[in-house]
Write a protein that holds these residues in place. Sequence first.
Motif, PDB file in Angstrom:
ATOM      1  N   THR A   7       0.132  22.565  32.429  1.00  0.00           N
ATOM      2  CA  THR A   7      -0.871  21.796  32.134  1.00  0.00           C
ATOM      3  C   THR A   7      -2.317  22.373  32.279  1.00  0.00           C
ATOM      4  O   THR A   7      -2.503  23.306  33.270  1.00  0.00           O
ATOM      5  CB  THR A   7      -0.917  20.392  33.082  1.00  0.00           C
ATOM      6  OG1 THR A   7       0.225  19.747  32.775  1.00  0.00           O
ATOM      7  CG2 THR A   7      -1.935  19.626  32.746  1.00  0.00           C
ATOM      8  N   SER A   9      -6.555  21.532  31.899  1.00  0.00           N
ATOM      9  CA  SER A   9      -7.482  20.383  31.805  1.00  0.00           C
ATOM     10  C   SER A   9      -8.864  20.865  31.797  1.00  0.00           C
ATOM     11  O   SER A   9      -9.221  21.823  32.714  1.00  0.00           O
ATOM     12  CB  SER A   9      -7.290  19.220  33.193  1.00  0.00           C
ATOM     13  OG  SER A   9      -5.917  18.891  32.851  1.00  0.00           O
ATOM     14  N   THR A  10      -9.665  20.364  31.091  1.00  0.00           N
ATOM     15  CA  THR A  10     -11.226  20.587  31.189  1.00  0.00           C
ATOM     16  C   THR A  10     -11.883  19.479  31.434  1.00  0.00           C
ATOM     17  O   THR A  10     -11.997  18.248  30.806  1.00  0.00           O
ATOM     18  CB  THR A  10     -11.689  21.280  29.903  1.00  0.00           C
ATOM     19  OG1 THR A  10     -10.899  22.560  29.398  1.00  0.00           O
ATOM     20  CG2 THR A  10     -13.260  21.717  29.745  1.00  0.00           C
ATOM     21  N   PHE A  22     -11.694  13.877  31.141  1.00  0.00           N
ATOM     22  CA  PHE A  22     -11.312  15.097  30.982  1.00  0.00           C
ATOM     23  C   PHE A  22     -10.220  15.374  29.641  1.00  0.00           C
ATOM     24  O   PHE A  22      -9.897  14.396  29.321  1.00  0.00           O
ATOM     25  CB  PHE A  22     -10.643  15.899  32.072  1.00  0.00           C
ATOM     26  CG  PHE A  22      -9.145  15.208  32.568  1.00  0.00           C
ATOM     27  CD1 PHE A  22      -8.050  15.679  31.967  1.00  0.00           C
ATOM     28  CD2 PHE A  22      -9.296  14.179  33.451  1.00  0.00           C
ATOM     29  CE1 PHE A  22      -6.791  15.148  32.226  1.00  0.00           C
ATOM     30  CE2 PHE A  22      -8.041  13.820  33.844  1.00  0.00           C
ATOM     31  CZ  PHE A  22      -6.788  14.146  33.314  1.00  0.00           C
ATOM     32  N   ASN A  23     -10.555  16.534  29.120  1.00  0.00           N
ATOM     33  CA  ASN A  23      -9.583  16.810  27.877  1.00  0.00           C
ATOM     34  C   ASN A  23      -8.440  17.708  28.407  1.00  0.00           C
ATOM     35  O   ASN A  23      -8.775  18.720  29.016  1.00  0.00           O
ATOM     36  CB  ASN A  23     -10.072  17.390  26.885  1.00  0.00           C
ATOM     37  CG  ASN A  23     -11.493  16.682  26.033  1.00  0.00           C
ATOM     38  OD1 ASN A  23     -11.314  15.457  26.041  1.00  0.00           O
ATOM     39  ND2 ASN A  23     -12.582  17.520  26.026  1.00  0.00           N
ATOM     40  N   GLY A  24      -7.322  17.409  28.123  1.00  0.00           N
ATOM     41  CA  GLY A  24      -6.083  18.101  28.587  1.00  0.00           C
ATOM     42  C   GLY A  24      -4.927  18.316  27.646  1.00  0.00           C
ATOM     43  O   GLY A  24      -5.036  17.725  26.623  1.00  0.00           O
ATOM     44  N   SER A  26      -0.768  19.225  27.745  1.00  0.00           N
ATOM     45  CA  SER A  26       0.662  19.336  28.684  1.00  0.00           C
ATOM     46  C   SER A  26       1.408  19.922  27.685  1.00  0.00           C
ATOM     47  O   SER A  26       1.920  19.542  26.534  1.00  0.00           O
ATOM     48  CB  SER A  26       0.927  18.252  29.066  1.00  0.00           C
ATOM     49  OG  SER A  26       0.346  17.921  30.217  1.00  0.00           O
TER      50      SER A  26
END
Length: 210
Positions: A7, A9-10, A22-24, A26
Motif C-alpha cells: 500500500t 498513500s499520499t 489521502f490518495n492511495g 493498493s
Amino acid sequence: QWVWVRTISTPVFGIDGKITHFNGLSQDITQQRKTFAELEHHNALENLILSLSTRFINIPNHEIDIAIDEALKEISEFIGVDRAYIFAYSDDQKTMSCTHEWCRLGVTPQIQNLNKIKVEALSWSNEILLKGELLNIPSVANLPEIALCEKREFQSQEILSLLAVPMIFQGKVTGLLGFDAVRSEKSWNAESSKLLQVVGSIIVNAQENK
C-alpha cells in the motif's frame, strides 16, 4: 482467503494545513510473495540434500541404516509430510518389502504390515515406478478406477496424498522412496519432486555400496 498487499498513500492538506484526505494505491503482491517463498523453500531443500549427500560420503557400513532413518526424519519434517519410508524390490521385482520408516507423532506405523507384498497386487502404481517414473498422487480419493487396489490399500493406511520416487541403481529400479500425507492432502511441484529423486539416489547408492 488472506492476500498480501503493498500500500502506498499520499496525504492531501487543505489551506489551513490540516489533512483533508489521502490518495492511495493498493497492489496485490500475493503471487510475488508466494514465488519468493517457494524459491526460499527450494534453496533450503537443496542445502539440506547437499548436507545429506556429504553425510553419506564414506559413512561406515554399520551406520548406514541409522543415517537413512535420520535422513527420512529430516526430509519429512522439512517438506511437511506425516510418514516416509523405503521399499526394496526383490531381485526378480515380484515382491516388495518396507525396510525403513519414519512416522510423525500420532501417525500409525505400517512397516510391520508391509513385508513381501506382491508387486502385481498393486500393479498400476508399480508399473509406473518400475519404468523409473515418479508416482505423484495429490488425492488418493480421486484415483482412477484402474487404481482401485491402490486406493483401497492407501486408504487402509489413512493416506490422503502420496509421492513415491523410484530408487535406481545401474539402470535398474531396486526400490522406492515414499512420502505420505495423512492429516491433509498435499501436492508436490516438479522442482521439489526432482530434488527428492536425488535423495533416493543418495540412499540407494549408499545401500548398494554397503
